[in-house]
Design a protein around this motif. Structure first.
Motif, PDB file in Angstrom:
ATOM      1  N   SER A 267      33.747   5.385  62.450  1.00 58.09           N
ATOM      2  CA  SER A 267      34.412   4.676  63.551  1.00 58.09           C
ATOM      3  C   SER A 267      33.648   4.839  64.863  1.00 58.09           C
ATOM      4  O   SER A 267      33.541   3.892  65.643  1.00 58.09           O
ATOM      5  CB  SER A 267      35.852   5.182  63.710  1.00 58.09           C
ATOM      6  N   GLY A 268      33.097   6.038  65.090  1.00 55.88           N
ATOM      7  CA  GLY A 268      32.391   6.280  66.355  1.00 55.88           C
ATOM      8  C   GLY A 268      31.094   5.520  66.469  1.00 55.88           C
ATOM      9  O   GLY A 268      30.699   5.101  67.567  1.00 55.88           O
ATOM     10  N   LEU A 269      30.390   5.322  65.334  1.00 51.56           N
ATOM     11  CA  LEU A 269      29.089   4.649  65.353  1.00 51.56           C
ATOM     12  C   LEU A 269      29.124   3.276  64.690  1.00 51.56           C
ATOM     13  O   LEU A 269      28.075   2.636  64.544  1.00 51.56           O
ATOM     14  CB  LEU A 269      28.048   5.534  64.658  1.00 51.56           C
ATOM     15  N   ASN A 270      30.314   2.856  64.275  1.00 55.08           N
ATOM     16  CA  ASN A 270      30.488   1.531  63.661  1.00 55.08           C
ATOM     17  C   ASN A 270      29.591   1.372  62.425  1.00 55.08           C
ATOM     18  O   ASN A 270      28.790   0.430  62.313  1.00 55.08           O
ATOM     19  CB  ASN A 270      30.202   0.425  64.680  1.00 55.08           C
ATOM     20  N   LEU A 271      29.728   2.332  61.499  1.00 55.62           N
ATOM     21  CA  LEU A 271      28.917   2.359  60.285  1.00 55.62           C
ATOM     22  C   LEU A 271      29.806   2.293  59.050  1.00 55.62           C
ATOM     23  O   LEU A 271      31.010   2.532  59.119  1.00 55.62           O
ATOM     24  CB  LEU A 271      28.103   3.659  60.212  1.00 55.62           C
ATOM     25  N   ARG A 272      29.153   2.049  57.923  1.00 55.44           N
ATOM     26  CA  ARG A 272      29.796   2.223  56.628  1.00 55.44           C
ATOM     27  C   ARG A 272      28.996   3.283  55.869  1.00 55.44           C
ATOM     28  O   ARG A 272      27.756   3.289  55.920  1.00 55.44           O
ATOM     29  CB  ARG A 272      29.812   0.907  55.835  1.00 55.44           C
ATOM     30  N   THR A 273      29.686   4.172  55.178  1.00 57.03           N
ATOM     31  CA  THR A 273      29.003   5.234  54.435  1.00 57.03           C
ATOM     32  C   THR A 273      29.443   5.184  52.971  1.00 57.03           C
ATOM     33  O   THR A 273      30.535   4.709  52.644  1.00 57.03           O
ATOM     34  CB  THR A 273      29.330   6.623  55.017  1.00 57.03           C
TER      35      THR A 273
ATOM     36  N   GLU B 183      24.094  -1.207  62.211  1.00 58.68           N
ATOM     37  CA  GLU B 183      23.019  -1.584  63.122  1.00 58.68           C
ATOM     38  C   GLU B 183      21.979  -0.469  63.187  1.00 58.68           C
ATOM     39  O   GLU B 183      22.299   0.716  63.070  1.00 58.68           O
ATOM     40  CB  GLU B 183      23.576  -1.855  64.521  1.00 58.68           C
ATOM     41  N   GLU B 184      20.723  -0.857  63.415  1.00 57.69           N
ATOM     42  CA  GLU B 184      19.624   0.105  63.329  1.00 57.69           C
ATOM     43  C   GLU B 184      19.804   1.278  64.292  1.00 57.69           C
ATOM     44  O   GLU B 184      19.624   2.442  63.910  1.00 57.69           O
ATOM     45  CB  GLU B 184      18.290  -0.591  63.622  1.00 57.69           C
ATOM     46  N   ALA B 185      20.178   0.993  65.544  1.00 56.61           N
ATOM     47  CA  ALA B 185      20.307   2.071  66.533  1.00 56.61           C
ATOM     48  C   ALA B 185      21.381   3.076  66.121  1.00 56.61           C
ATOM     49  O   ALA B 185      21.207   4.290  66.271  1.00 56.61           O
ATOM     50  CB  ALA B 185      20.633   1.483  67.904  1.00 56.61           C
ATOM     51  N   GLN B 186      22.478   2.574  65.581  1.00 64.39           N
ATOM     52  CA  GLN B 186      23.571   3.456  65.183  1.00 64.39           C
ATOM     53  C   GLN B 186      23.227   4.242  63.919  1.00 64.39           C
ATOM     54  O   GLN B 186      23.607   5.401  63.768  1.00 64.39           O
ATOM     55  CB  GLN B 186      24.856   2.643  64.961  1.00 64.39           C
ATOM     56  N   VAL B 187      22.493   3.601  63.009  1.00 63.78           N
ATOM     57  CA  VAL B 187      22.052   4.312  61.809  1.00 63.78           C
ATOM     58  C   VAL B 187      21.100   5.441  62.190  1.00 63.78           C
ATOM     59  O   VAL B 187      21.185   6.559  61.659  1.00 63.78           O
ATOM     60  CB  VAL B 187      21.387   3.342  60.808  1.00 63.78           C
ATOM     61  N   ARG B 188      20.192   5.172  63.111  1.00 66.01           N
ATOM     62  CA  ARG B 188      19.256   6.207  63.570  1.00 66.01           C
ATOM     63  C   ARG B 188      20.006   7.376  64.224  1.00 66.01           C
ATOM     64  O   ARG B 188      19.654   8.544  64.037  1.00 66.01           O
ATOM     65  CB  ARG B 188      18.253   5.619  64.570  1.00 66.01           C
ATOM     66  N   ARG B 189      21.018   7.034  64.977  1.00 66.23           N
ATOM     67  CA  ARG B 189      21.830   8.077  65.623  1.00 66.23           C
ATOM     68  C   ARG B 189      22.530   8.928  64.567  1.00 66.23           C
ATOM     69  O   ARG B 189      22.551  10.166  64.655  1.00 66.23           O
ATOM     70  CB  ARG B 189      22.853   7.419  66.555  1.00 66.23           C
ATOM     71  N   ALA B 190      23.108   8.292  63.562  1.00 67.26           N
ATOM     72  CA  ALA B 190      23.770   9.031  62.489  1.00 67.26           C
ATOM     73  C   ALA B 190      22.771   9.899  61.723  1.00 67.26           C
ATOM     74  O   ALA B 190      23.090  11.030  61.333  1.00 67.26           O
ATOM     75  CB  ALA B 190      24.472   8.059  61.547  1.00 67.26           C
ATOM     76  N   GLU B 191      21.557   9.389  61.504  1.00 66.30           N
ATOM     77  CA  GLU B 191      20.512  10.170  60.830  1.00 66.30           C
ATOM     78  C   GLU B 191      20.209  11.451  61.591  1.00 66.30           C
ATOM     79  O   GLU B 191      20.066  12.525  60.993  1.00 66.30           O
ATOM     80  CB  GLU B 191      19.236   9.337  60.694  1.00 66.30           C
ATOM     81  N   GLN B 192      20.112  11.314  62.922  1.00 62.01           N
ATOM     82  CA  GLN B 192      19.828  12.503  63.746  1.00 62.01           C
ATOM     83  C   GLN B 192      20.949  13.530  63.630  1.00 62.01           C
ATOM     84  O   GLN B 192      20.704  14.732  63.478  1.00 62.01           O
ATOM     85  CB  GLN B 192      19.638  12.084  65.208  1.00 62.01           C
TER      86      GLN B 192
END
Length: 353
Positions: free
Chosen positions: A27-33, A46-55
């Motif tokens: 919910s915080g990064l608007n991702l699906r896992t 989205e790429e920026a949010q995926v990169r943030r989650a990766e970090q």
């Protein structure tokens, strides 16, 4: 964009109770896992949010591998911060929560916001700590100043606050100028004495390695190689706030603390703290950390008092009482002056004999 992170250990704490931590990331990064093969987590968004989650997840994997154990609820608190604030990493947040030596004190931030505050002070040259009484804003700022001085990262500590009386008029105070202003600066002395022996504090003050002065004494100065703390900033005027913020010199840090619910400025003047928050939001290199009643670390009653005042202000509004009182007062009789050039009849009177 899709990405896959392998999580060999600590998969259960990462997901948390009823998957609350993963849902927070989604919910915080608007991702699906999606969990793959029991030890890999697929991210899609989205790429920026995926990169943030990766970090975030890479920090988590490294910390678990190094032996860090996340206590119940800690990871969820951390995730709330790192998903909301892109400038904070999970590793930095965890490291800021570790116990440290501050002079003769060993301290550890007690709440997530306190950890964010310590982390912000370490990584920014100007930090605003805003929130209610008892949240450790001044105490932690002084602790960080003492740490910076003892580790020779700065050569001086400058502590200042406006000499504004809290709803009282003390009138003339006897003694020297220093004796007159000391009562206003006493909270800063208290924090210093808690971390450094009183005799050493006195020697450092004599050597000007520690300077404690009212805000009015800062005009026209440039403060290089200093750790500057402006306390009770809600009682600065707009002009005073601009003045002190522009005193910061090379190799200097500044921390501004204040409680926007306890403004003692006379005559309804606008608080420099509130103005600075509006003006400086989004300026690079400045951090803002907000505290709330959950961060109060004084007597448990203080936390409940802060909550009660917040509820009261939300319920009736700041100016409601005044409006109600004025509405209930009878309106004054309108004054009717005689028109110009109109004779006014003067009643007869008998002179006293």
């Amino acid at each position: 964009m899709k990405s896959c992170i392998q999580i060999s250990r600590g998969i259960e704490p990462l997901f948390g109770t009823r998957d609350e931590n993963i849902r927070l990331i989604e919910s915080g990064l608007n991702l699906r896992t999606r969990l793959l093969d029991g030890d890999s987590l697929e991210l899609e968004g989205e790429e920026a949010q995926v990169r943030r989650a990766e970090q975030i997840l890479s920090d988590y994997v490294d910390l678990v591998r190094e032996g860090h154990v996340f206590n119940n609820g800690d990871l969820n608190s951390y995730m709330r911060v790192v998903t909301a604030d892109p400038n904070v990493s999970l590793r930095r947040l965890v490291d800021s929560g570790k116990s440290r030596n501050f002079g003769k004190k060993v301290l550890a931030p007690k709440t997530v916001n306190q950890r964010r505050y310590v982390d912000a002070i370490e990584h920014h040259d100007l930090t605003f700590g805003v929130g209610p009484a008892g949240t450790g804003k001044t105490y932690l700022a002084v602790a960080m100043a003492v740490s910076a001085y003892l580790n020779k990262r700065v050569s001086r500590i400058v502590l200042t606050r406006p000499a504004v009386e809290a709803g009282e008029h003390l009138g003339f105070l006897p003694g020297t100028l220093q004796q007159k202003i000391d009562p206003f600066l006493r909270p800063l002395y208290d924090a210093l004495f808690d971390m450094i022996d009183a005799e050493k504090v006195e020697k450092l003050i004599e050597r000007n390695a520690i300077e404690i002065a009212p805000l009015a004494f800062m005009r026209g100065r440039t403060l290089n190689d200093c750790f500057i703390i402006l306390d009770e900033a809600q009682n600065t005027t707009v002009e005073q706030m601009k003045m002190i913020l522009t005193r910061q010199g090379f190799n200097s840090k500044m921390v501004v603390t204040g409680d926007q619910t306890q403004i003692d400025l006379p005559g309804g003047k606008k608080s420099g703290l509130l103005n600075a928050i509006d003006v400086l939001k989004g300026v690079e290199g400045i951090a803002f950390v907000s505290f709330d009643d959950k961060d109060v670390v004084r007597h448990s009653l203080v936390q409940r008092i802060v909550k009660a005042y917040d509820r009261y202000n939300d319920l009736i509004g700041a100016g409601r009482q005044l409006a109600l009182r004025l509405d209930n007062e009878p309106a004054p009789e309108p004054r009717v002056d005689p028109p110009l050039n109109t004779a006014v009849e003067i009643p007869d009177f008998t002179p006293l004999s």
